[in-house]
Design a protein around this motif. Sequence first.
Motif, PDB file in Angstrom:
ATOM      1  N   PHE A 194       0.831  -1.202   0.000  1.00 19.20           N
ATOM      2  CA  PHE A 194       0.000   0.000   0.000  1.00 19.20           C
ATOM      3  C   PHE A 194       0.869   1.257   0.000  1.00 19.20           C
ATOM      4  N   VAL A 195       1.909   1.237   0.827  1.00 18.36           N
ATOM      5  CA  VAL A 195       2.790   2.413   0.928  1.00 18.36           C
ATOM      6  C   VAL A 195       3.557   2.618  -0.384  1.00 18.36           C
ATOM      7  N   ILE A 196       4.015   1.523  -1.009  1.00 19.21           N
ATOM      8  CA  ILE A 196       4.713   1.663  -2.294  1.00 19.21           C
ATOM      9  C   ILE A 196       3.794   2.365  -3.301  1.00 19.21           C
ATOM     10  N   GLY A 197       2.521   1.900  -3.362  1.00 15.88           N
ATOM     11  CA  GLY A 197       1.555   2.523  -4.261  1.00 15.88           C
ATOM     12  C   GLY A 197       1.357   3.997  -3.928  1.00 15.88           C
ATOM     13  N   ALA A 198       1.264   4.304  -2.624  1.00 13.21           N
ATOM     14  CA  ALA A 198       1.043   5.683  -2.190  1.00 13.21           C
ATOM     15  C   ALA A 198       2.213   6.578  -2.602  1.00 13.21           C
ATOM     16  N   VAL A 199       3.433   6.099  -2.373  1.00 14.11           N
ATOM     17  CA  VAL A 199       4.623   6.892  -2.699  1.00 14.11           C
ATOM     18  C   VAL A 199       4.658   7.166  -4.202  1.00 14.11           C
ATOM     19  N   LEU A 200       4.374   6.130  -4.992  1.00  8.54           N
ATOM     20  CA  LEU A 200       4.393   6.302  -6.446  1.00  8.54           C
ATOM     21  C   LEU A 200       3.359   7.350  -6.873  1.00  8.54           C
ATOM     22  N   ALA A 201       2.120   7.221  -6.351  1.00  5.17           N
ATOM     23  CA  ALA A 201       1.073   8.178  -6.724  1.00  5.17           C
ATOM     24  C   ALA A 201       1.470   9.589  -6.297  1.00  5.17           C
ATOM     25  N   GLY A 202       2.103   9.709  -5.121  1.00  6.89           N
ATOM     26  CA  GLY A 202       2.534  11.020  -4.643  1.00  6.89           C
ATOM     27  C   GLY A 202       3.560  11.652  -5.576  1.00  6.89           C
ATOM     28  N   ILE A 203       4.538  10.843  -6.016  1.00  8.39           N
ATOM     29  CA  ILE A 203       5.575  11.373  -6.923  1.00  8.39           C
ATOM     30  C   ILE A 203       4.942  11.792  -8.250  1.00  8.39           C
TER      31      ILE A 203
END
Lengths: 309, 324
Positions: A194-203
């Motif tokens: 979930f965090v990997i997905g969140a970081v990617l979307a944030g970038i």
Amino acid sequence: MNDFVSTYGFLIVTLLQAGLLGLSLYFPLQAGQLSLASPGFYALGGYVAAIMLTHPTFAGIRDALGHGVFPLTWLVAALLSGVLGLVVGIPALRLRGIYLALATIAFVEILRVLSLNLQITGGAIGIFGIPQAFGFQDRWQYVFLFGPLLVLTLLFAYQLERSRVGRALRAIREDELAADAMGVPPTRYKVLAFVIGAVLAGIVGSMSAPFLNTWNAKQGTFDASIAILAFVLIGGSRNIWGPVVGGALLTAVPEVLRFLSDWRLIINGLVLVVASLYLPQGIVGALERLRRPRPPERPAALPPAEVRP
Amino acid sequence: MEFSQLVQNTMNGLAIGSVYAIFALGYTLVFSILGIINFAHGAVFTLGAYFTYTLVVGQFENNGLLKGINLFPDGSPFSGSALSFGLATLIGAVLAGLVAVLIERLAFRPMRARGADPLLALVSSLGVALVLVNLIQLLVGAEIYNFPSNAYGEVKPALAFQIGDKTVVIRTVQIIIFLVSLVMLAILGYVIGRTKIGKALRAVAENPGTASLLGISVDRFILITFFLSGFLGGLAGTLVGTAFGVAGPYFGVTYGLKGLAVIVLGGLGSIPGAVLGGLVIGLAEAFVPADYSAYKDAVAFALLFVILLVRPQGLLGKAVIQKV
């Protein structure tokens, strides 16, 4: 060539962006978690970049760093998205299936209402006049940002799938209880995905704010959640190419159908209905099946007895 | 908070909460039978309002393909009295119910027949919603349509009474909304709890396989469920439309999302849960202080998030134990 770039540059960048957002949803889905939170983190990343690039508070940093401020916005967006992803993910990932989807819809809606009303996000008008990244003269140049990010993400996803973590995620997707029983801690891996997905979307958000020049509450909505979910499911949710192909295709369809003007969104809806009916494994899944046809049925252990009249 | 304010907020909250309840019932009925959330329910809500508007007014003035077409050149038979407005509302809701049946046939039944992943049914229903919403926009444009003030005849505009030195005003529309919702809930409660149809519906919800072995035509009852769901959604659309005007093709989107919050808060698949959830969210929104009214739309989702963390099965839901 120049004509082509100036006509389609914007579209090509948008396709890359769609593929990246699709991948951000793909990571949690690898662990079997249907999260619709990507637009929330995307919006957050965009606001981080928009605020850092326009707000007077950060004028000193901007002057000191010059173009270096852009990578800094990516970093800050990634960090904030990661932290928020942890904060939301740890409690939310105790939920399963449709409940997690609904919780993430709630998360996106809460962020949307907040950004619509806070002063720092510019309220309903949003933030505008965001400077172009690295002084880009043309929108197509954002290919140089989104392109490498997409390649890196695909490499990362490819490596991840073959790693111990990737196998753990797949185990959780197939059967969480069994995985747990085998000593794979589901919550830890689910939160990680979930965090990997969140970081990617944030970038992606932090790169998109300069690209769009303006950022407002429309960037992170339920509609966006749905669009991104459709990217992944129509493209194929079991292969890293699925979200990319789906994102590119579903972003291109309305463009290609532009001549249909008012009818194109209707056609878009029909595409969703027909594709979910006839391409249950997504486009990439269907292609894979074409390339590798099902192995022939194993012959039965005993030949069937001959029937004589 | 002063007592008069308390009364006013409670009244406002009950009116909007009762609409949330009947709207959300449509979701929960379908969920209890199919285990799927029909994301096109918000579009059905919008359609219900437009159907009633068409019957009452007969034409669309602003733009869209239907501009200039007048269904009732001599004045609509469905406007001018509370009774005929009620009839229009009823027909509008029936039409919305039929649309829901169509959605079942197009988006859900083919999926069921193939035993597809429920996620795909979700995407399919979203596709249908996209088609419907944009079709509305194409036909009648994106403007707000207000029901004409004479549409429901000579109904007194408001009920006002004094509490202390403050006046509490309750709009007639709010009373109508509340009463209609109450009647609908009573009828639905009766149908599901006491009639043979209701018994069959409950059997299908419990276990479609066993129900079909017992000679219940599962497909038929799924259609009935969708009809009821669309009827309630369409009715809710008209009720809200009467109070605030029919606000364009995207009218139902916010309600669609809030409806999700309502059913999860109450307990997915639980009928009393949907009612309780609707009233809780309606009241919670009504009590948001005026200074923070901009955050009103976040209340439902904040409640949803909290309840999911504290009690994922919702207020009245049963905890589902996952099969090993």
